[in-house]
Each structure stands twice: as C-alpha cells, then as structure tokens.
Design an enzyme around this catalytic site. Structure first.
Site, mmCIF file in Angstrom:
data_model
loop_
_atom_site.group_PDB
_atom_site.id
_atom_site.type_symbol
_atom_site.label_atom_id
_atom_site.label_comp_id
_atom_site.label_asym_id
_atom_site.label_seq_id
_atom_site.Cartn_x
_atom_site.Cartn_y
_atom_site.Cartn_z
ATOM 1 N N ASP A 36 0.825 -1.225 0.000
ATOM 2 C CA ASP A 36 0.000 0.000 0.000
ATOM 3 C C ASP A 36 0.852 1.264 0.000
ATOM 4 O OD1 ASP A 36 0.768 -0.609 2.626
ATOM 5 O OD2 ASP A 36 -1.104 0.102 3.533
ATOM 6 N N SER A 67 -19.510 2.800 24.462
ATOM 7 C CA SER A 67 -19.070 1.489 23.997
ATOM 8 C C SER A 67 -19.611 0.438 24.955
ATOM 9 C CB SER A 67 -17.539 1.395 23.946
ATOM 10 O OG SER A 67 -17.162 0.029 23.784
ATOM 11 N N ALA A 121 -6.278 -7.058 16.796
ATOM 12 C CA ALA A 121 -5.864 -8.342 16.212
ATOM 13 C C ALA A 121 -5.432 -8.167 14.759
ATOM 14 C CB ALA A 121 -6.998 -9.362 16.308
ATOM 15 N N GLY A 122 -5.372 -6.919 14.289
ATOM 16 C CA GLY A 122 -5.021 -6.684 12.895
ATOM 17 C C GLY A 122 -6.211 -6.843 11.967
ATOM 18 N N SER A 126 -10.649 -0.635 14.461
ATOM 19 C CA SER A 126 -10.725 0.829 14.480
ATOM 20 C C SER A 126 -11.474 1.349 13.248
ATOM 21 C CB SER A 126 -9.330 1.449 14.570
ATOM 22 O OG SER A 126 -8.512 1.068 13.500
ATOM 23 N N ASP A 170 -7.827 0.054 5.191
ATOM 24 C CA ASP A 170 -8.796 -0.418 6.190
ATOM 25 C C ASP A 170 -10.166 0.223 5.979
ATOM 26 O OD1 ASP A 170 -6.550 -1.612 7.194
ATOM 27 O OD2 ASP A 170 -6.478 -0.442 9.052
ATOM 28 N N TYR A 222 8.086 -1.819 11.000
ATOM 29 C CA TYR A 222 7.267 -1.239 9.927
ATOM 30 C C TYR A 222 7.941 0.025 9.389
ATOM 31 C CZ TYR A 222 3.190 0.987 7.717
ATOM 32 O OH TYR A 222 2.336 1.601 6.829
HETATM 33 P P1 ADP Z 1 -7.149 -2.781 15.054
HETATM 34 O O1 ADP Z 1 -7.797 -1.729 14.220
HETATM 35 O O2 ADP Z 1 -6.172 -3.598 14.300
HETATM 36 O O3 ADP Z 1 -8.127 -3.639 15.781
HETATM 37 P P2 ADP Z 1 -6.187 -0.459 16.415
HETATM 38 O O4 ADP Z 1 -5.156 -0.267 17.466
HETATM 39 O O5 ADP Z 1 -6.034 0.267 15.134
HETATM 40 O O6 ADP Z 1 -6.300 -2.037 16.195
HETATM 41 O O7 ADP Z 1 -7.609 -0.067 16.982
HETATM 42 C C1 ADP Z 1 -8.039 -0.589 18.221
HETATM 43 C C2 ADP Z 1 -8.661 0.540 19.046
HETATM 44 O O8 ADP Z 1 -9.936 0.917 18.483
HETATM 45 C C3 ADP Z 1 -8.973 0.110 20.463
HETATM 46 O O9 ADP Z 1 -7.842 0.249 21.297
HETATM 47 C C4 ADP Z 1 -10.082 1.090 20.834
HETATM 48 O O10 ADP Z 1 -9.542 2.353 21.171
HETATM 49 C C5 ADP Z 1 -10.833 1.240 19.527
HETATM 50 N N1 ADP Z 1 -11.953 0.300 19.466
HETATM 51 C C6 ADP Z 1 -12.140 -0.710 18.598
HETATM 52 N N2 ADP Z 1 -13.285 -1.381 18.843
HETATM 53 C C7 ADP Z 1 -13.844 -0.781 19.910
HETATM 54 C C8 ADP Z 1 -15.042 -0.995 20.673
HETATM 55 N N3 ADP Z 1 -15.853 -2.011 20.391
HETATM 56 N N4 ADP Z 1 -15.284 -0.144 21.697
HETATM 57 C C9 ADP Z 1 -14.453 0.857 21.993
HETATM 58 N N5 ADP Z 1 -13.320 1.104 21.320
HETATM 59 C C10 ADP Z 1 -13.007 0.305 20.304
HETATM 60 MG MG MG Z 2 -6.739 -0.169 13.245
#
Ligand code: ADP
Ligand code: MG
Length: 378
Positions: A36, A67, A121-122, A126, A170, A222
C-alpha cells in the site's frame, strides 16, 4: 448480529429508541502485503465481524458515545473536539471532527456502539467503528457523501485526530466491500473494482487463524521497511516501487538487503494482479499457490514473519490447504488458509495441535466469509 444489543443499550442510556442502526465490518487482506505505501495493489475483503452503531440526534449540539464492549460512556461538546485526545472515543469524535473540517454540518447525537471485531488483532476494529459511525452521521445529517469519500474522511479521523498514520486500505475495505467479493484497490489513485470471491460456492472456506501473538517491535520494523522502500525508490529514481518494471535491472543497482525488500514488493504486486486474474477465472487452486508464494516472500525477502505464523502456514498446507499466508503488518497476527470446506475442521485441528506441541498457546480460528461493507440496518 449485535443489532438487538445496541438497540437495548441505546434505550437504556437515553430512554428512547434510536433513529437507526448502522454496521461496518472489520477486514482482512487476502493478498498484497506492504504494497500500500509503495503505491501498489491490495485485495482485502470484509469480515462477518462488524461494529454496530445505534444513534439518534440530540438538540443540544453535544455528542455522547457509549461502547457497550468497554462499558464506558463519554460526552463531548464542540470545544472538546481536539485532535490528539487520547482514548477509544477519539475514533468516533474524530469522525465528527473530520466531517466538520470538510465543511459538513453535524448535529449533536447519542451513539451506542458494540462490535465483535477483536480489538488490536489486525482485523481493523478501528476502521469498523469509524466507518459505522460515519455512516450513521452521514444519514442522520442528510450528507450525500460518496463511499470513497466516506473512507477518506474516516481515515482523516484516524490520521489527524487519533494520530495513527494508517493508509486508506482499512477504511476503503470497511466502506466499499460487498459480500462474496474482494476489493481490488489501487493505492496510487484509489481506483477499485469488486472481484468475485464466492468461496463457499466453490466448496471452499477461508480459515482465519488468529495466532494471538503480537510483537511489541512491530512499529519500529514497519518504519524500517518503509524507509528501505523509500531509499530504494530514491536510488532507482522512481516515484514509488510500484513503478519498478524490470526487477533484475533494479536488483543490480541495490545493496543485497534493500534488494530483497524491493523483490518482495515488486513480486507481491504481481501476485495481487495474478490473484485478481485467477479469481476472475474462478481458479482457486492458483489463488492458493499465490497465497503460499506471498508468505514465502514475506518470510524470506521482507522478513516480517515469525515462528507462530510460519508454523500455522506450514501446518495448514501440510494438512491439505490450497494455500496459506500471514495477513497484516507482520510479526504475528493472523494467517489465512484457503481450505476445502470438508477439511476445515481437520486443518484447524492440525494447527491447534502444532501450536500446543510448540508451546505457542491456543490459536483462535474462524471462517472469514467475504461479507458486506458499511450499511444501514434499520
Ligand atoms: P485494530 O484496528 O487492528 O483492531 P487499532 O489499534 O487500530 O487495532 O484499533 C483498536 C482501538 O480501536 C482500540 O484500542 C479502541 O480504542 C478502539 N476500538 C475498537 N473497537 C472498539 C469498541 N468495540 N469499543 C471501543 N473502542 C473500540
Ligand atoms: Mg486499526
């Protein structure tokens, strides 16, 4: 399906029904890793797991985010929309901020969120929450925003407000994907095309193995890979590694290590294009070969794999998978295996047994059925 859960939580919070429910999925990249940021090609698809949002407007110009998963509620006024604010709610407040920065009027709202995309978990939990809440705000405020522009606004929320320097992959996947398809995305101009990925119709499944291994040095590695690619582009005099047309000639001009990094990017772009052709032709055997070749390239040339993902890939292939590869930034995370439907349980059991034997803990496995992108549900 978390719709009843978010509706119930919304009613408990506000004492009334939401105006609607929206969802946006997590995503996984079928092939095209570390391409990318080289202006190259990626081929993600949307997962069945998604973030669900129940929302309704408020009249006081404030935003309240809850949440259900974290059991936390945060309320903000306009003055509190400040880029760089820490916390999970920044992903949502960032969407409000990005919409307003782009000149859209966004009324206050109550927003309740629940997601079954695993965090960190990747699988892009987010982007799922950003894109779901963006869909909600677009509808509640009658904003006619094209899907690709929605993805860009969600990325702005993550880049400029949360402060995480991610590409568009994403958010584009979470917004644009459709069921039974992968999204062929050109990361130079963001042109995209839906490519058929009807695995179940072909008697296949995409088995996702979350190795549950994550390494703390990922960010530094990275950055180092990106720096190598930029240096190679400078040496070769091309705008990006996407523009390398003669790999052998390029390798002759590069130090050995940088050469291997370039070989991964150039061959990976070619594998994405070949995967698209294979899927257009319904040739899943070829797709499997390309997935395994992609893994070897990440392991040997880009050096972003480690024991757990290498073991998962090797074990899945030995147990009959058509192909398997690590997906995501690297150094752990998830593996995808393309498996005949009747062999799914056996392949999953083999990987779990191999992990136990190697004292690597218990991996989580699930079916990655290509699913729909962001949408309104009620
Ligand atoms: P990924 O996108 O790979 O799962 P990121 O670090 O980019 O990991 O995003 C994870 C973050 O997104 C969490 O730490 C939290 O801040 C936010 N997040 C994701 N899902 C939720 C949820 N269901 N409720 C609240 N925050 C969330
Ligand atoms: Mg993310």
């Amino acid at each position: 399906m978390l719709t009843p859960k978010v509706i119930a939580a919304f009613s408990a919070l506000t004492g009334h029904d939401p105006a609607g429910v929206w969802a946006a999925p997590g995503r996984i990249n079928l092939i095209g890793e570390h391409t990318d940021y080289n202006d190259g090609f990626v081929l993600p698809f949307a997962l069945p797991q998604a973030a669900y949002v129940a929302a309704a407007p408020r009249t006081d110009g404030r935003w309240r985010f809850r949440s259900v998963d974290l059991d936390e509620t945060v309320e903000l006024g306009q003055d509190e929309l400040v880029p760089g604010s820490p916390g999970w709610h920044s992903y949502l407040a960032g969407v409000v901020w990005a919409l307003r920065q782009a000149g859209h009027t966004v009324a206050g709202a109550d927003v309740v969120l629940a997601s079954d995309v695993p965090l960190g978990a990747g699988l892009s939990s987010s982007a799922a929450i950003e894109c779901a809440v963006l869909a909600a705000f677009a509808d509640l405020n009658g904003l006619g925003i094209e899907p690709l522009d929605r993805a860009k606004l969600a990325r702005t929320a993550e880049n400029a407000y949360v402060g995480a320097p991610t590409g568009l992959l994403d958010q584009a996947a979470s917004t644009l994907c459709i069921a039974d398809h992968a999204l062929f995305l050109d990361c130079r101009d963001f042109a995209s095309r839906q490519v058929p990925l009807a695995v179940t119709g072909a008697g296949l499944e995409i088995l996702v193995v979350d190795t549950r291994t994550r390494h703390s040095h990922v960010d530094g590695e990275y950055a180092a890979r990106r720096a190598s690619c930029e240096e190679a582009s400078r040496i070769l005099g091309v705008p990006a590694l996407r523009d390398v047309t003669d790999l052998d000639a390029a390798l002759a001009h590069l130090p050995e290590l940088i050469g291997r990094r370039v070989r991964h990017v150039v061959t990976e772009n070619a594998r994405v294009l070949e995967s698209v052709a294979a899927l257009d032709a319904g040739d899943y055997a070829r797709l499997g070969e390309l997935m395994t070749a992609s893994h070897a390239s990440m392991r040997d040339d880009y050096e972003i794999t480690e024991t757990s993902v290498d073991l998962a890939v090797a074990t899945a292939c030995d147990a009959g998978a058509l192909g398997a590869r690590m997906t995501g930034g690297g150094f752990g995370g998830c593996v995808l295996a393309l498996v005949r439907a009747e062999q799914v349980d056996a392949v999953a059991a083999s990987v779990t047994a191999a992990f136990a034997e190697a004292s690597l803990g218990v991996p989580v496995t699930f079916l990655g059925r290509p699913s729909a992108g962001a949408r309104r549900l009620s």
